[in-house]
Design a protein around this motif. Structure first.
Motif, PDB file in Angstrom:
ATOM      1  N   GLY A   1       0.800  -1.210   0.000  1.00 58.67           N
ATOM      2  CA  GLY A   1       0.000   0.000   0.000  1.00 58.67           C
ATOM      3  C   GLY A   1       0.837   1.265   0.000  1.00 58.67           C
ATOM      4  N   SER A   2       0.168   2.386   0.165  1.00 54.20           N
ATOM      5  CA  SER A   2       0.819   3.690   0.031  1.00 54.20           C
ATOM      6  C   SER A   2       0.847   4.485   1.330  1.00 54.20           C
ATOM      7  CB  SER A   2       0.104   4.513  -1.047  1.00 54.20           C
ATOM      8  OG  SER A   2      -1.278   4.666  -0.715  1.00 54.20           O
ATOM      9  N   HIS A   3       0.688   3.841   2.451  1.00 59.49           N
ATOM     10  CA  HIS A   3       0.733   4.551   3.729  1.00 59.49           C
ATOM     11  C   HIS A   3       2.086   5.257   3.862  1.00 59.49           C
ATOM     12  CE1 HIS A   3       0.848   5.287   8.057  1.00 59.49           C
ATOM     13  NE2 HIS A   3      -0.460   5.097   8.071  1.00 59.49           N
ATOM     14  N   PRO A   4       2.097   6.490   4.401  1.00 57.37           N
ATOM     15  CA  PRO A   4       3.360   7.252   4.484  1.00 57.37           C
ATOM     16  C   PRO A   4       4.475   6.561   5.262  1.00 57.37           C
ATOM     17  CG  PRO A   4       1.471   8.674   4.933  1.00 57.37           C
ATOM     18  CD  PRO A   4       0.942   7.285   4.846  1.00 57.37           C
ATOM     19  N   LEU A   5       4.143   5.652   6.175  1.00 55.23           N
ATOM     20  CA  LEU A   5       5.175   4.991   6.962  1.00 55.23           C
ATOM     21  C   LEU A   5       5.812   3.807   6.251  1.00 55.23           C
ATOM     22  CD1 LEU A   5       3.698   4.828  10.605  1.00 55.23           C
ATOM     23  CD2 LEU A   5       5.653   6.178   9.818  1.00 55.23           C
ATOM     24  N   VAL A   6       5.134   3.248   5.261  1.00 55.09           N
ATOM     25  CA  VAL A   6       5.600   2.014   4.643  1.00 55.09           C
ATOM     26  C   VAL A   6       6.959   2.219   3.970  1.00 55.09           C
ATOM     27  CG1 VAL A   6       5.158   0.346   2.795  1.00 55.09           C
ATOM     28  CG2 VAL A   6       3.327   0.996   4.359  1.00 55.09           C
ATOM     29  N   GLY A   7       7.902   1.365   4.291  1.00 55.98           N
ATOM     30  CA  GLY A   7       9.246   1.432   3.725  1.00 55.98           C
ATOM     31  C   GLY A   7      10.233   2.215   4.553  1.00 55.98           C
ATOM     32  N   LEU A   8       9.748   2.936   5.572  1.00 54.26           N
ATOM     33  CA  LEU A   8      10.611   3.778   6.409  1.00 54.26           C
ATOM     34  C   LEU A   8      10.870   3.104   7.755  1.00 54.26           C
ATOM     35  CD1 LEU A   8       9.023   7.301   5.788  1.00 54.26           C
ATOM     36  CD2 LEU A   8      11.198   6.452   4.896  1.00 54.26           C
ATOM     37  N   PRO A   9      11.885   3.572   8.493  1.00 57.27           N
ATOM     38  CA  PRO A   9      12.085   3.049   9.843  1.00 57.27           C
ATOM     39  C   PRO A   9      10.865   3.328  10.719  1.00 57.27           C
ATOM     40  CG  PRO A   9      14.023   4.265   9.109  1.00 57.27           C
ATOM     41  CD  PRO A   9      12.947   4.520   8.107  1.00 57.27           C
ATOM     42  N   ALA A  10      10.509   2.363  11.559  1.00 61.63           N
ATOM     43  CA  ALA A  10       9.364   2.539  12.450  1.00 61.63           C
ATOM     44  C   ALA A  10       9.674   3.603  13.494  1.00 61.63           C
ATOM     45  CB  ALA A  10       9.027   1.221  13.131  1.00 61.63           C
ATOM     46  N   PRO A  11       8.762   4.538  13.734  1.00 59.16           N
ATOM     47  CA  PRO A  11       8.981   5.523  14.795  1.00 59.16           C
ATOM     48  C   PRO A  11       8.994   4.832  16.154  1.00 59.16           C
ATOM     49  CG  PRO A  11       6.738   5.677  13.929  1.00 59.16           C
ATOM     50  CD  PRO A  11       7.466   4.727  13.042  1.00 59.16           C
ATOM     51  N   ASP A  12       9.848   5.329  17.041  1.00 57.29           N
ATOM     52  CA  ASP A  12       9.988   4.708  18.361  1.00 57.29           C
ATOM     53  C   ASP A  12       8.912   5.238  19.301  1.00 57.29           C
ATOM     54  OD1 ASP A  12      10.990   3.140  20.380  1.00 57.29           O
ATOM     55  OD2 ASP A  12      12.502   4.610  20.990  1.00 57.29           O
ATOM     56  N   LEU A  13       7.691   4.764  19.103  1.00 57.88           N
ATOM     57  CA  LEU A  13       6.557   5.224  19.905  1.00 57.88           C
ATOM     58  C   LEU A  13       6.649   4.664  21.328  1.00 57.88           C
ATOM     59  CD1 LEU A  13       3.731   4.519  17.287  1.00 57.88           C
ATOM     60  CD2 LEU A  13       4.921   6.688  17.688  1.00 57.88           C
ATOM     61  N   ASP A  14       6.242   5.485  22.285  1.00 54.08           N
ATOM     62  CA  ASP A  14       6.135   5.017  23.666  1.00 54.08           C
ATOM     63  C   ASP A  14       4.740   4.434  23.838  1.00 54.08           C
ATOM     64  OD1 ASP A  14       6.060   4.549  26.355  1.00 54.08           O
ATOM     65  OD2 ASP A  14       6.824   6.503  26.942  1.00 54.08           O
ATOM     66  N   LEU A  15       4.658   3.120  23.959  1.00 56.52           N
ATOM     67  CA  LEU A  15       3.369   2.434  24.014  1.00 56.52           C
ATOM     68  C   LEU A  15       2.891   2.202  25.439  1.00 56.52           C
ATOM     69  CD1 LEU A  15       4.122  -0.200  21.237  1.00 56.52           C
ATOM     70  CD2 LEU A  15       3.111   2.069  20.979  1.00 56.52           C
ATOM     71  N   GLY A  16       3.569   2.812  26.397  1.00 54.92           N
ATOM     72  CA  GLY A  16       3.180   2.597  27.783  1.00 54.92           C
ATOM     73  C   GLY A  16       4.063   1.540  28.419  1.00 54.92           C
ATOM     74  N   PRO A  17       3.695   0.273  28.287  1.00 55.22           N
ATOM     75  CA  PRO A  17       4.545  -0.769  28.878  1.00 55.22           C
ATOM     76  C   PRO A  17       5.920  -0.860  28.223  1.00 55.22           C
ATOM     77  CG  PRO A  17       2.341  -1.605  28.367  1.00 55.22           C
ATOM     78  CD  PRO A  17       2.458  -0.268  27.722  1.00 55.22           C
ATOM     79  N   ALA A  18       6.020  -0.473  26.959  1.00 56.06           N
ATOM     80  CA  ALA A  18       7.296  -0.595  26.246  1.00 56.06           C
ATOM     81  C   ALA A  18       7.314   0.352  25.058  1.00 56.06           C
ATOM     82  CB  ALA A  18       7.507  -2.032  25.759  1.00 56.06           C
ATOM     83  N   ARG A  19       8.540   0.648  24.592  1.00 56.44           N
ATOM     84  CA  ARG A  19       8.699   1.397  23.352  1.00 56.44           C
ATOM     85  C   ARG A  19       8.799   0.421  22.193  1.00 56.44           C
ATOM     86  NH1 ARG A  19      13.346   3.600  22.705  1.00 56.44           N
ATOM     87  NH2 ARG A  19      14.438   2.435  24.333  1.00 56.44           N
ATOM     88  N   VAL A  20       8.584   0.940  20.975  1.00 60.35           N
ATOM     89  CA  VAL A  20       8.686   0.098  19.791  1.00 60.35           C
ATOM     90  C   VAL A  20      10.070  -0.527  19.699  1.00 60.35           C
ATOM     91  CG1 VAL A  20       8.673   0.097  17.262  1.00 60.35           C
ATOM     92  CG2 VAL A  20       6.883   1.308  18.507  1.00 60.35           C
ATOM     93  N   HIS A  21      11.115   0.256  19.971  1.00 61.37           N
ATOM     94  CA  HIS A  21      12.474  -0.275  19.923  1.00 61.37           C
ATOM     95  C   HIS A  21      12.637  -1.458  20.878  1.00 61.37           C
ATOM     96  CE1 HIS A  21      14.765   3.394  18.033  1.00 61.37           C
ATOM     97  NE2 HIS A  21      13.756   2.973  17.308  1.00 61.37           N
ATOM     98  N   GLU A  22      12.024  -1.378  22.049  1.00 58.07           N
ATOM     99  CA  GLU A  22      12.148  -2.466  23.018  1.00 58.07           C
ATOM    100  C   GLU A  22      11.439  -3.727  22.530  1.00 58.07           C
ATOM    101  OE1 GLU A  22      10.511  -0.538  26.388  1.00 58.07           O
ATOM    102  OE2 GLU A  22      12.392   0.406  27.001  1.00 58.07           O
ATOM    103  N   LEU A  23      10.348  -3.574  21.795  1.00 56.92           N
ATOM    104  CA  LEU A  23       9.625  -4.727  21.267  1.00 56.92           C
ATOM    105  C   LEU A  23      10.443  -5.472  20.212  1.00 56.92           C
ATOM    106  CD1 LEU A  23       6.034  -3.205  20.867  1.00 56.92           C
ATOM    107  CD2 LEU A  23       6.876  -4.681  22.710  1.00 56.92           C
ATOM    108  N   LEU A  24      11.394  -4.795  19.582  1.00 54.14           N
ATOM    109  CA  LEU A  24      12.192  -5.402  18.519  1.00 54.14           C
ATOM    110  C   LEU A  24      13.445  -6.107  19.043  1.00 54.14           C
ATOM    111  CD1 LEU A  24      11.859  -2.477  15.977  1.00 54.14           C
ATOM    112  CD2 LEU A  24      11.075  -4.812  15.565  1.00 54.14           C
ATOM    113  N   ARG A  25      13.653  -6.122  20.338  1.00 53.01           N
ATOM    114  CA  ARG A  25      14.899  -6.668  20.875  1.00 53.01           C
ATOM    115  C   ARG A  25      14.993  -8.182  20.736  1.00 53.01           C
ATOM    116  NH1 ARG A  25      15.987  -2.393  25.871  1.00 53.01           N
ATOM    117  NH2 ARG A  25      16.341  -0.656  24.432  1.00 53.01           N
ATOM    118  N   SER A  26      13.881  -8.834  20.483  1.00 58.09           N
ATOM    119  CA  SER A  26      13.913 -10.286  20.282  1.00 58.09           C
ATOM    120  C   SER A  26      14.423 -10.662  18.893  1.00 58.09           C
ATOM    121  CB  SER A  26      12.511 -10.860  20.479  1.00 58.09           C
ATOM    122  OG  SER A  26      11.630 -10.368  19.466  1.00 58.09           O
ATOM    123  N   GLY A  27      14.521  -9.667  17.983  1.00 52.86           N
ATOM    124  CA  GLY A  27      14.913  -9.966  16.619  1.00 52.86           C
ATOM    125  C   GLY A  27      13.776 -10.521  15.782  1.00 52.86           C
TER     126      GLY A  27
END
Length: 478
Positions: A390-416
């Protein structure tokens, strides 16, 4: 097979890749022809996008804890980009390559992987099932895949007879690690009236607390063959030509000559063999882009090799490594060529070049221009093609490091693993069959659904069904 993947070259690219492969559960052998790790700094900084991915792996804080690594202002052709630090959540840091290598060496050792040093590759053969690597001591290793991260003079690239088109080096400049005395230069790049120039960047402090700097010297009549040793007298003469008596040399720790060669391999994949880092692209050392581009090659390739080894890689996934990273490398070569022209690298003082630089310097004072150049230099401007997403503006770009409360997006990616942000809890059932390779963050996870690959890039976002993207990037469900 002796191992799943052989990585040839234990520099930043090779060690980053080895770390990614271990995270993916892939058996890895890391070899290097040097008997011991180099203590030379070479590259001098880590760009924003690389810092982001290190944060996604939980490595950023321990890396920055290794010493003083100040935030520095970026530049394009020696023109400062002060707004770059404001634009990126993780601005450019001064972290020498020797520190990066030592850090990764300890990280890998803690996970049981030690580089096999003094192992010079002399032969390479591959078939439908794997790759056989032969070494100078008569030993051989068999693996499913092999990755060349063995630098600008890559043995693997030579053995493959891979096309390496581009421009040969026409001149050299000096890069040195030094301690300086006298007045502290106020700018990173300084030119003299007769075309001599110097660039200075911080490298932190030594164990005695003394300031170290990366010094780059160039100009007319300064280009000598690469094999000619750099002397202290040559450094002193170069400093005097640019700064007069204001700055003087206290200590020379390391120096080498660097050429302006600009080359890129035609293909990043050759069957079961892949090329990464300087084995795939060489250019002038501007903005630490060589080391950072190589580490980004590794982040892109690691999870894909992991998927192939573990049996869930969709058809064509390994080919996306070339499709995504070759254009990224080509873009770096283009911006480096533009910078070398605007910097008057050869010290010609050509009036046309000086006029172009004057105009460009004025343009670079505009915030929008600084943002564009800052994104280009930092690696955050890279946008990967995401077919069918699709054509969503985020597609293809690095994910923004949103603070989701319990964790940030970067922290969710630590499992690989991949991550599906599902704030309305709409896709629990649809994503369930991929739960062995994609984690789902439910209610409260952002404001809209987003699917993120293990390397931190958005591969689907917005409305609709994520299942086609899950199949495209994460293979068939269990």
């Amino acid at each position: 097979m002796d191992t799943d993947v052989i990585v040839v070259g234990a520099g930043p690219t090779g060690m980053t890749l080895a770390n990614e492969l271990l995270l993916a559960g892939v058996s890895t052998v890391l070899v290097d022809k040097l008997a011991r790790r180099s203590d030379l700094s070479k590259a001098g900084g880590v760009q924003s996008r690389t810092l982001e991915v290190l944060d996604q792996r939980g490595l950023l804080e321990p890396l920055l804890a290794t010493g003083e690594h100040p935030v520095t202002t970026g530049h394009f052709a020696g023109i400062p980009l002060p707004l770059q630090s404001e634009r990126h959540c993780l601005p450019w840091r001064s972290v020498p390559q020797v520190v990066i290598e030592g850090f990764f060496e300890r990280q890998l050792a803690a996970r049981g992987l030690h580089a096999r040093r003094g192992r010079e590759l002399v032969g390479l053969a591959q078939d439908d099932d794997g790759v056989t690597a032969a070494f100078a001591d008569g030993a051989a290793l068999r693996s499913r895949y092999l990755v060349a991260a063995d630098g600008a003079h890559s043995t693997v690239r030579s053995l493959l007879r891979a096309g390496f088109p581009g421009e040969p080096g026409t001149l050299t400049i000096i890069a040195a690690d030094v301690r300086l005395g006298g007045a502290d230069p106020s700018t990173s790049h300084t030119w003299s009236e007769d075309g001599h120039w110097a660039a200075l960047f911080p490298l932190g402090t030594d164990p005695q607390g003394r300031q170290l700097r990366r010094l780059v010297l160039g100009g007319p009549d300064r280009s000598l063959p690469r094999e000619v040793p750099v002397t202290e007298d040559e450094i002193r003469e170069g400093l005097s030509a640019v700064f007069g008596t204001r700055v003087h040399l206290l200590e020379l720790r390391y120096a080498r000559r660097v050429t302006n060669a600009s080359r890129q391999v035609e293909r990043y994949r050759h069957g079961r063999v892949f090329l990464a880092g300087d084995a795939a692209h060489v250019h002038l050392p501007l903005g630490a882009q060589g080391m950072n581009t190589g580490m980004q090659d590794a982040f892109n390739l690691g999870w894909k090799l992991g998927a192939a080894v573990r049996g869930w890689a969709p058809e064509g996934l390994l080919d996306t490594y070339h499709a995504e990273r070759h254009p990224a490398g080509a873009a770096v070569l283009r911006n480096v060529r533009a910078q070398s022209l605007l910097m008057d690298w050869a010290g010609t003082r050509d009036p046309e070049v000086l006029a172009a630089r004057e105009i460009f310097t004025a343009l670079a004072r505009l915030p929008d221009v600084q943002h564009q150049l800052g994104d280009l230099m930092s690696g955050t401007a890279v946008r990967y093609p995401m077919p069918g997403s699709g054509s969503h503006p985020l597609v293809g770009l690095p994910a923004p490091d949103l603070d989701l409360g319990p964790a940030r997006v970067h922290e969710l990616l630590r499992s690989g693993r991949g991550v599906l942000l599902d704030p309305a809890d709409r896709f629990a059932e649809a994503a369930g069959p991929w739960s062995d390779r994609v984690d789902r963050a439910g209610k409260g996870a952002g404001t809209e659904p987003v699917l993120v690959r293990p390397d931190g890039y958005v591969c689907w976002a917005g409305e609709g069904d994520p299942e086609p993207a899950l199949r495209h990037w994460f293979g068939e469900p269990r």
